[in-house]
Design an enzyme around this catalytic site. Sequence first.
Site: not given
Ligand code: ADP
Ligand SMILES: O=C(O)[C@H]1O[C@H](OP(=O)(O)O)[C@H](O)[C@@H](O)[C@@H]1O
Ligand code: MG
Length: 354
Positions: A123, A127-132, A176
């Site tokens: 979480r 690793l872009s868990g959000s856009s996955a 991402d």
């Molecule tokens: N593993 C997860 N499970 C559920 N929600 C998640 C998870 N990771 C991210 N999110 C949701 O996406 C939002 C943005 O997360 P972000 O900081 O972009 O994380 P990531 O680096 O994993 O993309 C979080 O505030 C949450 O609402």
């Molecule tokens: O800071 C970065 O390198 C990236 O941060 C975000 O990705 P995340 O996986 O949520 O940390 C952002 O969405 C990317 O565009 C940035 O390159």
């Molecule tokens: Mg993200």
Amino acid sequence: MGKEDHRRIEHRAYARVGFLGNPSDAYFGKTISFSLANVHATVSLEPSSTIRFLPHPVHDPGEFGSLQDMAERLRGEGYYGGLRLLMATCKVFHDFYSPGVAGEGISLHDRGFTLSYDTNIPRQSGLSGSSAIVWAALKCLLEYYEIPNELQQVDSLPSLILRVEEELGITAGLQDRVVQVYGGLVFMDFDKISMETKKKGIYKPMDPELLPPLYLIYTKNPSDSGKVHSDVRKKWLSGDQHIHKLMSEVAEIAEEGRSCLLNRDYTSLATLMDKNFDLRRQIFGDEVLGDINIKMVERARSVGAACKFTGSGGAVVAFCPKGQLQAKVLIAACEASGFTVEACQIGPASVTHI
Ligand SMILES: Nc1ncnc2c1ncn2[C@@H]1O[C@H](COP(=O)(O)OP(=O)(O)O)[C@@H](O)[C@H]1O
Ligand SMILES: O=C(O)[C@H]1O[C@H](OP(=O)(O)O)[C@H](O)[C@@H](O)[C@@H]1O
Ligand SMILES: [Mg+2]
């Protein structure tokens, strides 16, 4: 309802590693990223009479053992899980495709569905868990509503995915989403003119075989990329010359990295990875990067590996220019410090490279 309407739809989306040039993607820069098959998110769509979203038992808790448990959980992981991402995906999908909103003017059927998700992407770990989660959900909707292929072009979908996070006020860039849609390894140029006129960059898939063996190192340390980026974004928008200069240096790393990969010049590649991290450190400052993230990079560097952030923090990617023996030392050193290390597996490409 026809027989077809009862089918369950399920889609998977992989994590990604921002390999070079990030975070300049959010600032008209350039990046190289790859799809990371080690971890993924899955979204399922089940036809139903209404529109329903199932909270994830772990990521969207609605019940706690005690007030203290609840406070600890919120302190560590914040208030948000993936449910809001599913809802926002549906809203953006509707606005984009339905007639009379902004959309493409398709008449969407009015059958309901139930969306649920699962993910093993650590979480908020960069690793872009959000856009996955968003991309897997969008694939379910595209299939359920039978959106024609010409209205789901591979270079336009990433911007749609980004819109979902913008809808939620999460500051994010496009890289991402591009690599999650394309898979494999992709060079991206977020050229200002292209971005402003076409709302997309120029994306060039590359041969993933050009990558040397890479290692993913991560830790349990949630960091919200929205929070990480907000101050730098403000400075950049206000025209701060220093930030603009540093950001264009970061972008140049992707361009140089592309030549290094094509020429298999891995010594220079290692130098570029380190430079990428050093520039990030100058741009954001140590407090924003976080102690534990800096420690991971320093640990990798202490054995001679090159190392940088995969995203905004939580995970780093390392390369051992001296080969397998050095990689063994890296793994032992990181594990002794309590970090998890895995060899990166590159996700399948859905668009072939030239
Ligand atoms: N593993 C997860 N499970 C559920 N929600 C998640 C998870 N990771 C991210 N999110 C949701 O996406 C939002 C943005 O997360 P972000 O900081 O972009 O994380 P990531 O680096 O994993 O993309 C979080 O505030 C949450 O609402
Ligand atoms: O800071 C970065 O390198 C990236 O941060 C975000 O990705 P995340 O996986 O949520 O940390 C952002 O969405 C990317 O565009 C940035 O390159
Ligand atoms: Mg993200």
